[in-house]
Design an enzyme around this catalytic site. Structure first.
Site, short mmCIF file in Angstrom:
data_model
loop_
_atom_site.label_atom_id
_atom_site.label_comp_id
_atom_site.label_asym_id
_atom_site.label_seq_id
_atom_site.Cartn_x
_atom_site.Cartn_y
_atom_site.Cartn_z
CB SER A 63 45.39 38.86 40.70
OG SER A 63 44.52 37.76 40.64
CB SER B 242 45.95 35.50 38.57
OG SER B 242 45.86 36.88 38.27
CE LYS C 258 47.99 38.46 35.67
NZ LYS C 258 46.97 38.91 36.65
#
Lengths: 105, 490
Positions: free
Chosen positions: B182, B158, B78
């Site tokens: 997330s 997210s 990420k």
């Protein structure tokens, strides 16, 4: 709680965010909506409840008050958006400065 | 042998150990998938050269007999984890072009285990969002589509890029971070496994901060065992993060290989039966309990009375912490600088131009609730509610060993939906936020498909630092659900 345009402008200033004038009213509407939804927390009786600021039960660890790293000014300054100024250009790790617009006349 | 990109981490590890493939070949096969599916926009930065160099080094280590836990396994990271020498953006314009001079602890741990980085994945800006639509670099497309409907769906958020990359078989595993859901919500939307560890299990050092008392890194993969392996490599005490737990790392993979849950008490929190949940998800939840019961578990109804207040309390605590954390983006030390007539004008112009709409909104909520005169009414109140939520869970865990709930109230929705009203978007995290507020571990396991053919996940929540029991239950659920769905049409 309903927020007005002036309050939103004040919050934006506190947060150091430039918000164009025409965005203030829509933002006031959105933020008021969010705060109206948050108001439901007042249904809960929280008298004598100790606020929980961290879920980790662990006591913050202590360590010796000694420098553990350093001597890497070049790395610290590598991403400076205004460019960096070094004390000694032949040894960037000797130290240097971030640059900002003139603050004092 | 099956195509290299179809293999799980465990299978890839076996193939590499038997010399059926080299790490370089494994990396190349996955890099080709990044090429093929670039339209999904799952990655902000691809790092093919770095991947090949890391894979070659991995092959060299293996030749010397020094294979680590994830030796030669390609992973996506990420773009919230600082990676030395590789741009790290948090999907924000304000950090565009930022090249960290250091490596986060979690990624350092992964590379020490032999893993190979193929790139940095897209996310909601500063991890604030549930759809990936707030990324400065454009939204990620979910590889899944509804049957007979070609509309693009969101991957959740997210950590949407990390979830989509695993669901599209571009990588067998990836990292995410979970502040209010997330990791778990995108795992559910993309039909894969996603695990949020106990707060303190994985170091936050070198992870771009959003809400420091909630943020927790964790893994995504296509199986529970793979997810456990990743967690094992990522975890561990880190003196650089003062909230990192000084605990040894258990053999999580062994727990995931042991789906024996005879006598395990599985709590069903009655407050999670709420309006707005799709009937199919409610039915799947019942079915999930039946499956665990058939495997020997004992269902127990439990009560978490403050559940409905977790979400509004979160939207005080998280923005408050975000407004403090994001104060560092001032155009002086890194990231964007927009010139101004004086220093204050430079700050305001930089931050006004560098942050997107949702981030600005949350900074303003946070600034307001922390401002003089409102602190007690909002921030202190939210922390008191947080204490009650944590107490609810403690009491529930006196009666059960794990909790079973839905992961999200709906399946993946269409790109652009739920964008009109921020609160509608926030409701996506109603089932994941309570565990976040209490710092507890949670895992989303794909458990079925809805009538449109979209994946739905169920969430298991464990006691603090008892990921092992949670993983055992997750393995049992995975085995019973036998989820075999695979995204098509991307």
């Amino acid at each position: 709680m309903a927020l007005d345009k002036d309050t939103v402008a004040r919050i934006a200033r506190l947060a150091r965010l430039k918000v164009p004038d025409e965005d203030l009213a829509p933002l006031a509407g959105e933020l008021s909506g969010i705060f109206a939804w948050i108001e439901q927390l007042n249904e809960v009786d929280t008298r004598d409840v100790e606020p929980l600021s961290s879920v980790s039960d662990v006591t913050l660890p202590m360590r010796a008050d000694k420098v553990t790293d350093g001597g890497m000014a070049a790395k610290v300054l590598a991403n400076a958006p205004g460019g960096a100024v070094y004390i000694d250009s032949s040894d960037k790790n000797a130290g240097g400065f971030f640059t900002v617009p003139k603050v004092v006349e | 042998m099956a195509s290299l990109t179809d293999l799980t981490i465990v299978q890839l590890g076996a193939a590499l150990a038997k010399k059926e493939a080299s790490a370089v070949e494994v990396a190349d096969a996955h890099l080709a998938k990044l090429d093929e599916h670039r339209a999904l926009n799952a990655f902000i930065t691809e790092t093919p050269e770095k991947a090949r160099a890391m894979a070659a080094a991995s092959d060299a280590r293996r030749a010397k007999g020094e294979a680590g836990l994830l030796e030669g396994i390609p992973l996506a990271i990420k773009d919230l984890f600082c990676t030395e020498g590789v741009q790290t953006t948090a999907a924000s314009h304000i950090l565009e072009g930022f090249v960290p001079q250091y490596e986060s602890t979690v990624t350092t741990n992964l590379w020490k285990s032999g893993a190979v980085m193929v790139g940095k994945t897209n996310l909601d800006e500063f991890a604030m969002g549930s759809s990936n639509m707030t990324s400065h670099f454009g939204g990620v497309e979910n590889p899944w589509k509804r049957k007979g409907d070609n509309r693009k769906l969101v991957p959740g958020g997210s950590s949407g890029g990390s979830a989509a990359a695993v669901a599209a078989y571009m990588v067998p595993g990836s990292t995410g971070t979970d502040t209010g859901g997330s990791i778990r919500q995108p795992a559910s939307f993309c039909g894969i496994v996603g695990l949020k560890p106990t707060y303190g299990r994985c170091s936050r050092w070198g992870v771009v901060a959003f809400a420091s008392s909630l943020d927790q890194p964790g893994p995504f993969a296509r199986t529970v065992e793979d997810t456990a392996l990743l967690l094992q490599a990522m975890s561990g005490h880190d003196p650089k993060d003062s909230t990192s737990a000084p605990l040894p790392v258990p053999d999580f993979a062994a727990a995931a290989r042991n789906p024996d849950i005879k006598g395990l008490k599985v709590g069903i929190p009655k407050q999670y039966r709420v309006d707005g949940t799709s009937p199919e998800i409610a039915a799947l939840w019942d079915k999930g309990m039946e499956m665990l019961k058939a495997a020997g578990a004992v269902p127990v109804e439990v009560s978490l009375p403050h559940t409905k207040y977790a979400l509004p309390a979160y939207y005080i605590v998280a923005p408050a912490e975000c407004s403090s954390n994001l104060a560092r983006y001032d155009g002086v030390r890194y990231g964007l600088r927009v010139p101004g007539k004086d220093l204050a004008d430079m700050y305001e112009s930089t931050r006004g131009a560098g942050f997107g709409k949702e981030v600005r909104r949350r900074i303003m909520i946070g600034t307001y609730v922390l401002s003089a005169g409102y602190y007690d009414a909002y921030y202190k109140k939210a922390q008191q509610i947080r204490a009650l939520i944590a107490r609810d869970f403690r009491q529930a865990f006196e009666k059960c060993d794990v909790l079973l709930t839905p992961t999200a109230p709906t399946a993946a929705f269409a790109a652009g939906d739920k964008m009109d009203d921020p609160v509608t978007m926030y409701l996506n995290d109603m089932f994941t936020i309570p565990a976040s507020m209490a710092g507890l571990p949670g895992i989303s396991v794909p458990a079925g498909l809805d009538k449109d053919g979209l994946p739905l996940g169920l969430q298991l929540i464990g006691r603090a630092f008892d990921e092992e029991t949670m993983l055992r239950a997750a393995a049992a659920l995975e085995k019973a659900a036998a989820f075999s769905g695979r995204a098509t049409g991307y």
